[in-house]
Design an enzyme around this catalytic site. Structure first.
Site, short mmCIF file in Angstrom:
data_model
loop_
_atom_site.label_atom_id
_atom_site.label_comp_id
_atom_site.label_asym_id
_atom_site.label_seq_id
_atom_site.Cartn_x
_atom_site.Cartn_y
_atom_site.Cartn_z
N HIS A 132 0.54 -1.63 0.14
CA HIS A 132 -0.29 0.20 0.12
C HIS A 132 0.80 1.34 0.04
O HIS A 132 0.80 2.50 -0.81
CB HIS A 132 -1.32 -0.31 0.83
CG HIS A 132 -1.66 1.32 1.56
ND1 HIS A 132 -3.02 1.67 0.57
CD2 HIS A 132 -1.14 2.46 2.36
CE1 HIS A 132 -3.43 2.75 0.98
NE2 HIS A 132 -2.34 3.58 1.85
N HIS A 137 0.91 4.76 -2.60
CA HIS A 137 1.90 6.04 -2.27
C HIS A 137 2.70 6.22 -3.53
O HIS A 137 2.54 7.67 -3.01
CB HIS A 137 1.84 6.36 -1.31
CG HIS A 137 1.26 6.56 -0.65
ND1 HIS A 137 -0.29 7.86 -0.03
CD2 HIS A 137 -0.02 5.35 0.69
CE1 HIS A 137 -1.00 7.76 0.64
NE2 HIS A 137 -1.00 6.09 1.29
N GLU A 179 -5.47 9.44 -0.07
CA GLU A 179 -5.88 8.24 -0.57
C GLU A 179 -7.28 7.58 -1.48
O GLU A 179 -7.58 5.77 -2.67
CB GLU A 179 -6.95 7.37 0.99
CG GLU A 179 -5.42 7.89 1.90
CD GLU A 179 -4.65 6.54 1.58
OE1 GLU A 179 -4.79 5.79 1.24
OE2 GLU A 179 -3.36 6.41 2.69
N SER A 198 -3.81 0.76 -5.04
CA SER A 198 -3.90 -0.55 -4.99
C SER A 198 -4.25 -1.45 -4.30
O SER A 198 -4.47 -2.97 -3.88
CB SER A 198 -3.12 -0.08 -3.09
OG SER A 198 -3.72 0.00 -2.15
FE FE2 Z 1 -2.49 5.68 2.49
#
Ligand code: FE2
Length: 256
Positions: A132, A137, A179, A198
């Site tokens: 993740h 990111h 996010e 993700s």
């Molecule tokens: Fe995150």
């Protein structure tokens, strides 16, 4: 003192509240099975992302040198990222308290977990793991505007620690950009938020129209409540990356 230990000391020296959470990534300790899990996670996501991830993410993926066949060495990722935007992918022991998290963002260090989900939880982990954090990111941190936005976001939030209401509103800005952010490019909605990058299930649902997509508007985003453990009923699409940096500056002027 080895190179890894001196890097750790150097990073700790730049931080106050976050310093105790910094660790070293023991890359050599990852097992062949863990590299194989990483490889499967990446190979499952890339066909969809090549088509539906935004340009900035795909460019960043190449620029930071992520490999499909092995887990990322965070020092190597940071060595590629640093000259571009000054960001580092900095290993931490786990979930950080808010003040430590914001301090790291404001210092251009992205708190990065080093553990990897196991094969029996490929689809979802309640806590972020290295897949993740790095796959989801870090590629965006190679983009200069996104990089500036994220540092500024951390700085603004670090200055709002006394104001839980303002922090909650800033938390929504993070949620609906970093996010779960969407961006319109080439006549289509593309993904850039790490929760979509993700997660195959959540990303597919959004792309298939299973969630309402609204135009990004700061007030609406800051008023929009969300549940971390549920699929998102509404998300927001920006027209260009600069919009989120401008939103962080506008939020600062209103909340600061
Ligand atoms: Fe995150």
């Amino acid at each position: 003192m080895g190179i890894a230990a001196s890097n750790l000391r150097l990073a700790q020296g730049k931080l106050t509240v976050a310093a105790p959470f910094l660790i070293e990534q023991d890359w050599a300790a990852y097992t062949p099975e863990q590299h194989a899990v990483w490889s499967e996670l990446v190979s499952r996501r890339m066909p969809q992302l090549r088509e539906h991830a935004c340009r900035e993410y795909l460019d960043g993926f190449e620029q930071i040198g992520l490999q499909e066949d092995r887990l990322p060495d965070l020092k190597a990722v940071s060595a590629r990222l640093g000259p571009r935007t000054g960001w580092q992918s900095t290993p931490v022991s786990g979930f950080l308290p808010a003040d430590a998290f914001f301090e790291m963002l404001a210092t251009r260090m992205f708190p990065t977990t080093t553990w990897l989900r196991s094969r029996d939880s490929m689809g979802y982990t309640p806590e972020p793991d290295i897949f993740h954090d790095v796959f989801g990111h870090v590629p965006m941190h190679a983009h200069p505007v996104f990089a500036d936005f994220l540092q500024h976001y951390g700085k603004v939030c670090a200055g709002l620690m006394h104001d839980p209401v303002a922090l909650e509103r800033m938390g929504r800005l993070f949620w609906f950009t970093v996010e779960f952010g969407l961006i319109r490019q080439d006549g289509a909605v593309k993904v850039y938020g790490s929760g979509l990058i993700s997660s195959h299930g959540e990303c597919s649902r959004v792309l298939e129209g299973g969630c309402e997509v609204k135009d990004f508007e700061l007030d609406a985003v800051m008023d929009q409540e969300f549940q971390t453990s549920e699929m998102q009923p509404v998300l927001y699409a920006v027209e260009w990356c600069d919009q989120i940096y401008e939103a962080a500056k506008l939020a600062e002027s209103r909340l600061g």
